[in-house]
Design a protein around this motif. Structure first.
Motif, PDB file in Angstrom:
ATOM      1  N   PRO A  47       4.431 -19.504  -1.998  1.00  0.00           N
ATOM      2  CA  PRO A  47       4.924 -18.713  -0.870  1.00  0.00           C
ATOM      3  C   PRO A  47       5.726 -17.485  -1.261  1.00  0.00           C
ATOM      4  O   PRO A  47       5.895 -16.580  -0.447  1.00  0.00           O
ATOM      5  N   THR A  48       6.235 -17.425  -2.496  1.00  0.00           N
ATOM      6  CA  THR A  48       7.075 -16.284  -2.878  1.00  0.00           C
ATOM      7  C   THR A  48       6.316 -15.222  -3.653  1.00  0.00           C
ATOM      8  O   THR A  48       6.911 -14.248  -4.106  1.00  0.00           O
ATOM      9  N   SER A  49       4.994 -15.373  -3.795  1.00  0.00           N
ATOM     10  CA  SER A  49       4.233 -14.453  -4.635  1.00  0.00           C
ATOM     11  C   SER A  49       4.292 -13.012  -4.140  1.00  0.00           C
ATOM     12  O   SER A  49       4.167 -12.076  -4.920  1.00  0.00           O
ATOM     13  N   SER A  50       4.474 -12.814  -2.821  1.00  0.00           N
ATOM     14  CA  SER A  50       4.505 -11.462  -2.262  1.00  0.00           C
ATOM     15  C   SER A  50       5.894 -11.061  -1.773  1.00  0.00           C
ATOM     16  O   SER A  50       6.043 -10.030  -1.111  1.00  0.00           O
ATOM     17  N   LEU A  51       6.909 -11.871  -2.091  1.00  0.00           N
ATOM     18  CA  LEU A  51       8.242 -11.640  -1.536  1.00  0.00           C
ATOM     19  C   LEU A  51       9.165 -10.926  -2.517  1.00  0.00           C
ATOM     20  O   LEU A  51       9.093 -11.121  -3.731  1.00  0.00           O
TER      21      LEU A  51
ATOM     22  N   ASP B 142      12.294 -21.589 -12.087  1.00  0.00           N
ATOM     23  CA  ASP B 142      13.613 -21.337 -11.519  1.00  0.00           C
ATOM     24  C   ASP B 142      13.639 -21.716 -10.047  1.00  0.00           C
ATOM     25  O   ASP B 142      14.608 -22.302  -9.549  1.00  0.00           O
ATOM     26  N   GLU B 143      12.559 -21.380  -9.346  1.00  0.00           N
ATOM     27  CA  GLU B 143      12.457 -21.735  -7.929  1.00  0.00           C
ATOM     28  C   GLU B 143      12.391 -23.244  -7.738  1.00  0.00           C
ATOM     29  O   GLU B 143      13.069 -23.815  -6.873  1.00  0.00           O
TER      30      GLU B 143
ATOM     31  N   ASP C  90       7.516 -15.421 -14.879  1.00  0.00           N
ATOM     32  CA  ASP C  90       7.818 -14.731 -13.620  1.00  0.00           C
ATOM     33  C   ASP C  90       7.781 -13.213 -13.782  1.00  0.00           C
ATOM     34  O   ASP C  90       8.611 -12.495 -13.232  1.00  0.00           O
ATOM     35  N   GLY C  91       6.805 -12.721 -14.550  1.00  0.00           N
ATOM     36  CA  GLY C  91       6.626 -11.283 -14.691  1.00  0.00           C
ATOM     37  C   GLY C  91       7.615 -10.605 -15.614  1.00  0.00           C
ATOM     38  O   GLY C  91       7.724  -9.376 -15.612  1.00  0.00           O
ATOM     39  N   VAL C  92       8.336 -11.384 -16.414  1.00  0.00           N
ATOM     40  CA  VAL C  92       9.344 -10.834 -17.328  1.00  0.00           C
ATOM     41  C   VAL C  92       9.049 -11.326 -18.743  1.00  0.00           C
ATOM     42  O   VAL C  92       8.658 -12.474 -18.937  1.00  0.00           O
TER      43      VAL C  92
ATOM     44  N   ALA D 273      15.675 -21.589 -19.653  1.00  0.00           N
ATOM     45  CA  ALA D 273      16.281 -21.280 -18.357  1.00  0.00           C
ATOM     46  C   ALA D 273      16.516 -19.802 -18.226  1.00  0.00           C
ATOM     47  O   ALA D 273      16.669 -19.077 -19.210  1.00  0.00           O
ATOM     48  N   ALA D 274      16.554 -19.318 -16.990  1.00  0.00           N
ATOM     49  CA  ALA D 274      16.881 -17.926 -16.730  1.00  0.00           C
ATOM     50  C   ALA D 274      18.295 -17.649 -17.225  1.00  0.00           C
ATOM     51  O   ALA D 274      19.138 -18.543 -17.253  1.00  0.00           O
TER      52      ALA D 274
END
Length: 509
Positions: free
Chosen positions: A167-171, A201-202, A478-480, A502-503
């Motif tokens: 659900p967070t892919s576009s947020l 993380d989510e 996560d794109g990082v 962990a982040a």
């Protein structure tokens, strides 16, 4: 008490066992993570839960009673709603119309009460952080706002179970926090949530329990807090982690060493795009294979597409042999010497209805034509060269590519890329869906091409394949970029440690 229970469900398709004796339990007010890599069975399980597929074996119980959902509408009427990664509403209709579609309020004359619908829509969406004019067409909203409308609609149907697929892919980050606030409210109302995500993380922030699938089978289910990140990654990838690595994984990080004597054939600096990629930087030198490691959803494919001009770049640069491409298009990327082999060869690569000859020649036709006339002799020469070199097994160049084995289809795609005389090869899952023998041949070809001086970027979901085939590995989450592996660090254990780290905000001081 259980809200939704799957007991021993199996589901097969021709040649594939998508689910094998899977059991799953969701309790009221529970946020239950469903995780696994590509092909793990997550999507199939969701479709069984929502009536898209009927199980071959096993059973479903909902609110304590055996159920069979013959169609998605049956599941929805029962109170099971699904929010998919791709918003499946109607972009040309207004926000309010989408929200109330199929259950519009009516006035005394039996007509749709548009005023009431719009007032109620404004009140409902305010709780989801959406303050737009509800009379606007849905398609004019940002994807994050559209996702929130889809969530609001799903909950409005008196849902007892809400399934959220990435659900967070576009947020944006602010919208993610709004979503989490909504999830916590649903949690408090006793609504069960199945949460599909690859962002650890989510998961650790919002989920109570976790079920891990791999290759269609159940690997683990239980409380998420009882499972260390490294254990979660190990179970997803099917690799064991030694106790020493498990205790020390949070120390993973570091800059990679490079041979300063050779100029990079590819240099990516600060690549940022659509809230999916954030400041991606790495380089590749001639003759080097650099792996992109990470779980599904880490940004590996997006990085390759962005470099190849098929994914928009908000900021950052791409350099090929020192020449800068600020925001490359696919045409510019090919002209600069970048060749991309996409993840899905059938949907984005080969043209099954064309011959081997035509598939190989597709990318070089402009170069082989003069005054609009293509030289058949030149095409035949190129096709013969690469069919021989890559040992493509076909009855001849005129055989349809769709009739070849998966491994030979992959070789045809590689032949097309090589025919463009590239300087850099971007390979996304080059051995997926092919047999063991063909896999070894493709891996050998990649080694040969690197040995001839090509720079190669390799993406593979197989941790062992990535480690064995790469000189260095850039780890994404996560794109990082969360770390680099070089030398003795290029191991499956260090790769999993990097993925699981962990982040920064969550690390212990």
């Amino acid at each position: 008490m259980t809200l939704l229970e799957v007991a021993g469900v199996s589901k097969s398709f021709p040649g594939v066992r998508a689910l094998d004796d899977v059991s799953f339990t969701l309790r009221p007010g529970e946020v239950h993570a469903l995780v696994g890599e590509n092909g793990a069975g997550k999507s199939t399980l969701i479709k069984v839960l929502t009536g898209v597929y009927q199980p071959d074996a096993g059973s479903l119980r909902y609110q304590g009673r055996p159920v069979t959902f013959a169609a998605p509408m049956d599941a929805q009427r029962a109170g099971i709603s699904t929010i998919y990664q791709e918003v499946n509403l109607i972009p040309l209709m207004s926000v309010a119309q989408n929200l109330f579609l199929g259950r519009e309020p009516h006035n005394a004359l039996g007509l749709i009460d548009r005023g009431r619908m719009e007032r109620e829509a404004r009140g409902i969406l305010a709780d989801y952080g959406v303050t737009t004019d509800v009379r606007r067409r849905l398609g004019t909203l940002a994807l994050g706002a559209q996702q929130m409308v889809a969530l609001a609609r799903a909950v409005m149907i008196d849902a007892k179970v809400v399934i959220m697929d990435e659900p967070t892919s576009s947020l944006e980050p602010r919208e993610v926090q709004t979503l989490f606030s909504v999830i916590r409210r649903l949690h408090g109302q006793g609504i069960g949530i199945v949460y599909v995500s690859h962002r650890m993380d989510e998961l650790y922030e919002i989920c109570d329990s976790v079920t891990i699938l791999r290759d269609g089978g159940l690997v683990h289910t239980g409380k998420l807090a009882d499972l260390e990140r490294i254990e979660l990654v190990s179970m997803m990838l099917g690799r064991e982690m030694s106790q020493t690595r498990r205790e020390g994984f949070t120390a993973f990080a570091g800059d990679h060493e490079t041979d300063v004597g050779a100029r990079p054939v590819l240099k990516v600096t600060g690549l940022t795009s659509r809230n999916r990629l954030h400041d991606i930087s790495f380089d590749v030198r001639p003759g080097e294979v650099v792996g992109l490691g990470g779980l599904l959803g880490a940004g590996r494919s997006e990085t390759i597409k962005a470099i190849g001009g098929a994914y928009p770049i908000d900021s950052g640069t791409v350099e090929v042999d020192g020449a800068e491409l600020k925001r490359p298009t696919t045409v510019q990327a090919v002209a600069a010497g970048i060749a991309v082999q996409p993840e899905d060869r059938k949907a984005e690569g080969i043209v099954a209805g064309l011959s081997v000859r035509d598939n190989i020649a597709l990318a070089v036709l402009p170069r082989l034509s003069r005054l609009g006339i293509v030289s058949d002799v030149k095409i035949d020469r190129i096709v013969e060269r690469y069919m021989t070199r890559l040992r493509i097994k076909a009855s001849g160049p005129d055989q349809l590519v769709g009739d070849l084995s998966g491994g030979n289809q992959q070789k045809v795609l590689l032949a097309r890329l090589l025919a463009t005389d590239p300087k850099i090869l971007l390979l996304d899952e080059p051995t997926r869906g092919i047999d063991v023998g063909a896999k070894a041949e493709v891996q050998s070809l990649i080694d040969e091409l690197a040995g001839e001086g090509l720079g190669v970027v390799l993406v593979s979901s197989d941790a062992e394949e990535l480690v064995e085939g790469s000189d260095r590995v850039v780890v994404l989450r996560d794109g990082v970029v969360v770390g680099h592996l070089t030398g003795d660090q290029v191991t499956t254990e260090d790769l999993m440690a990097g993925i699981a780290a962990a982040a920064p905000s969550e690390e212990q001081p």
